[in-house]
Design an enzyme around this catalytic site. Sequence first.
Site, PDB file in Angstrom:
ATOM      1  N   GLU A 258       3.943   4.419  -2.607  1.00  0.00           N
ATOM      2  CA  GLU A 258       3.401   4.426  -1.245  1.00  0.00           C
ATOM      3  C   GLU A 258       4.378   3.589  -0.442  1.00  0.00           C
ATOM      4  O   GLU A 258       4.558   2.408  -0.739  1.00  0.00           O
ATOM      5  CB  GLU A 258       2.003   3.794  -1.320  1.00  0.00           C
ATOM      6  CG  GLU A 258       1.123   4.119  -0.162  1.00  0.00           C
ATOM      7  CD  GLU A 258       0.956   2.918   0.694  1.00  0.00           C
ATOM      8  OE1 GLU A 258       1.607   2.905   1.748  1.00  0.00           O
ATOM      9  OE2 GLU A 258       0.214   2.011   0.312  1.00  0.00           O
ATOM     10  N   CYS A 297       1.247  -0.459   6.600  1.00  0.00           N
ATOM     11  CA  CYS A 297       1.926   0.791   6.235  1.00  0.00           C
ATOM     12  C   CYS A 297       1.376   1.963   7.035  1.00  0.00           C
ATOM     13  O   CYS A 297       2.026   2.978   7.179  1.00  0.00           O
ATOM     14  CB  CYS A 297       1.795   1.039   4.741  1.00  0.00           C
ATOM     15  SG  CYS A 297       0.121   0.905   4.137  1.00  0.00           S
TER      16      CYS A 297
END
Length: 679
Positions: A258, A297
């Site tokens: 990720e 993120c």
Amino acid sequence: MTLMQLESYAGGQWVGPSGKTRKIHSAVTGVELAEAGSDDLNFQEMLDHAKRKGGPALRAMTFHDRARMLKSLATYLNERRDPLYELSYKTGATLADSKVDIDGGIGTMFVFASKGRREMPDAHIYPDGDLEILSRNGTFLGQHYCTPLLGVAVHINAFNFPVWGMLEKLAPTLLAGVPAIVKPATSTSYLTEACVKMMVESGILPEGAIQLICGGTGDLLDRLDCQDVVSFTGSASTASYLRSNKNILDNSVRFVAEQDSLNASVLGPDATPDTPEFDLFIKEASREITTKAGQKCTAIRRMIVPNTQVQNVIDAMSVRLDKTTIGDPSVEGTRMGALASLDQKRDVLEKAAEIGTECKLAYGNQDTLTLNGDGLENGAFVSPMLFHCEDPDNASIVHSTEAFGPVATVMGYRDVAHAIELMNKGGGSLVASVITNDPEIAQEITIKAGPFHGRLYFNNRTSMKESTGHGSPLPHMVHGGPGRAGGGEELGGVRGVTHYMQRLAVQGSPDILTGIGGTYVKGATFIDPPAHPFTRTFHELQIGETVHTASRKVTIEDIEHFAHFTGDNFYAHMDEEAAAANPFFPGRVAHGYLLLSFAAGLFVEPNPGPVLANTGLNDLTFQKPVSADDEVRVSLTVKRKTKRTDEYGEVRWHVNMFNQNDEQVAEYELLTMVAFERT
Ligand code: NDP
């Protein structure tokens, strides 16, 4: 000031920094806080410890045992948040930011604890999907199962969420029955270390279920095999470096990544300044820029708005960002704290300058930044920055470079097709939001932009009060994304648990599959109960115990009585001619719900006993119509048992109804609660 000596937890021992250590500084004042290093750790022993102690202890428990363990652990941490908040200020986080990190992590653990008990069996393997019928007579069947991996999950986490980043991976891993070695990003690892210390002190986890590395991972990745998983969050470059490790490639070690993502938020063409959607867009975008100082993120990096709204958006964003007080996160009034380190500040300013080569700075000035609080000269503070990209079709940096801080760019679009094109130019992202009140636009974007995004978040006047926020990954929903976002997937409820399990296809006879899964499979041998199953307690009942009832004739009077009694006078039951004209029926037929009632009448044992309640009915299907003068009988089989409390559990029964020719006419799953004791 003495430096915190960050300890790793290896092989059941706390081990201080060793070898070449790294100094960690306060994000707020720049002073040295801690040092970490892990050169002397024996990584093979850590893996062995996890595999010898943690894995077997976890796998001896059922999913429900492990879910209860997670609940206890989450409760334990929940009662000890204050010292974690204190440390969290030093990472530059405000109290609101810390709540996202600390409370968010604990909340994620609670959700997995609950899902583990509600959606997984009280067993050691997890059935994935439905039974597959692979033979004409049903003697050879298939079922997919997930079984816990026998290795270790290595979690390599990012600096921005030292607690959530750990717990969101740990909860599904432990629920799967797999031990973890956690390696937090060094710059904020003091907060992760404090949280791991709490978990170890709690004594709730079996020894070997969790270990911690404060420092580097040495040759750990060279020692993994196909039973291990690496779950990574961080930069694309580190992900690409680690996933191309020869051992990882040679042994097909699972690698979940990720990483950076150029998340977009689209202002729908319908969301003009006079609509609630416009204000919502501005609120969401400014919150995404300033929460955690933009170090998320999922934060919005690209604001894609109708050409006609570009200036309105810049103006409204500027007004809102002006109200953001920046400074010491522990001082009252501060709304945005510092970046996590001076390295990050340098990196963000460099990346913002790159973006500035093709976009105009529309808001923000690092040189005139005023800070709330004292002694902040050496802190990692950055001004919120809003760029305007005038030619997003020919720009490239804005679609490929992530400044991991309070930085976003506004760009205009001509029509929905153009907005989708710009969304997808990010090359794959974790999330995109669309603020619109138009379901047709939402459908077009889902179909055409969906393949480029891990999550699409639609928000409007109806959902805005209860919506969870563009940037919040939820334990229930998948988190991850294609392409630039890493191609990985985490969370998503039980899906996230299966990433730490092997999904396998199992084929065999009904008895074999019943034995493996602990759930009755149609066609397996019936067991004759010593008494009516409704008189037997939860623990006495055995999977496969079956009652075969007597037959009952269905009469035309029954059908008419039922129709008049309930008001269900549908023509198929009441009008011979109209029913016969229907391709499904030979003429008037019995109501399906009448048959269900007759089934209960046939199998129920009426006296008080261990069966406490009928709580539902699943998968009801009618295979053949029943006409007046047909006869029906029922078989009732114990299909699955799940303990629910210390006093009762759920028993699922497989119910089959047949006619006088032994043809199946109806089938369903009946849910009941059954007591452990007779009262
Ligand atoms: P990195 O990719 O450098 O680090 C992420 C994790 O990997 C850290 O735990 C780091 O440990 C570890 N790591 C780095 N090198 C190695 C190695 N050779 N072997 C084993 N582990 C390693 O990211 P940063 O945390 O420094 O952040 C850099 C950029 O990444 C940010 O500016 C941002 O653009 C992006 N990022 C993206 C996130 C996302 O969720 N999408 C989250 C955070 C960052 P250590 O700290 O000890 O080096």
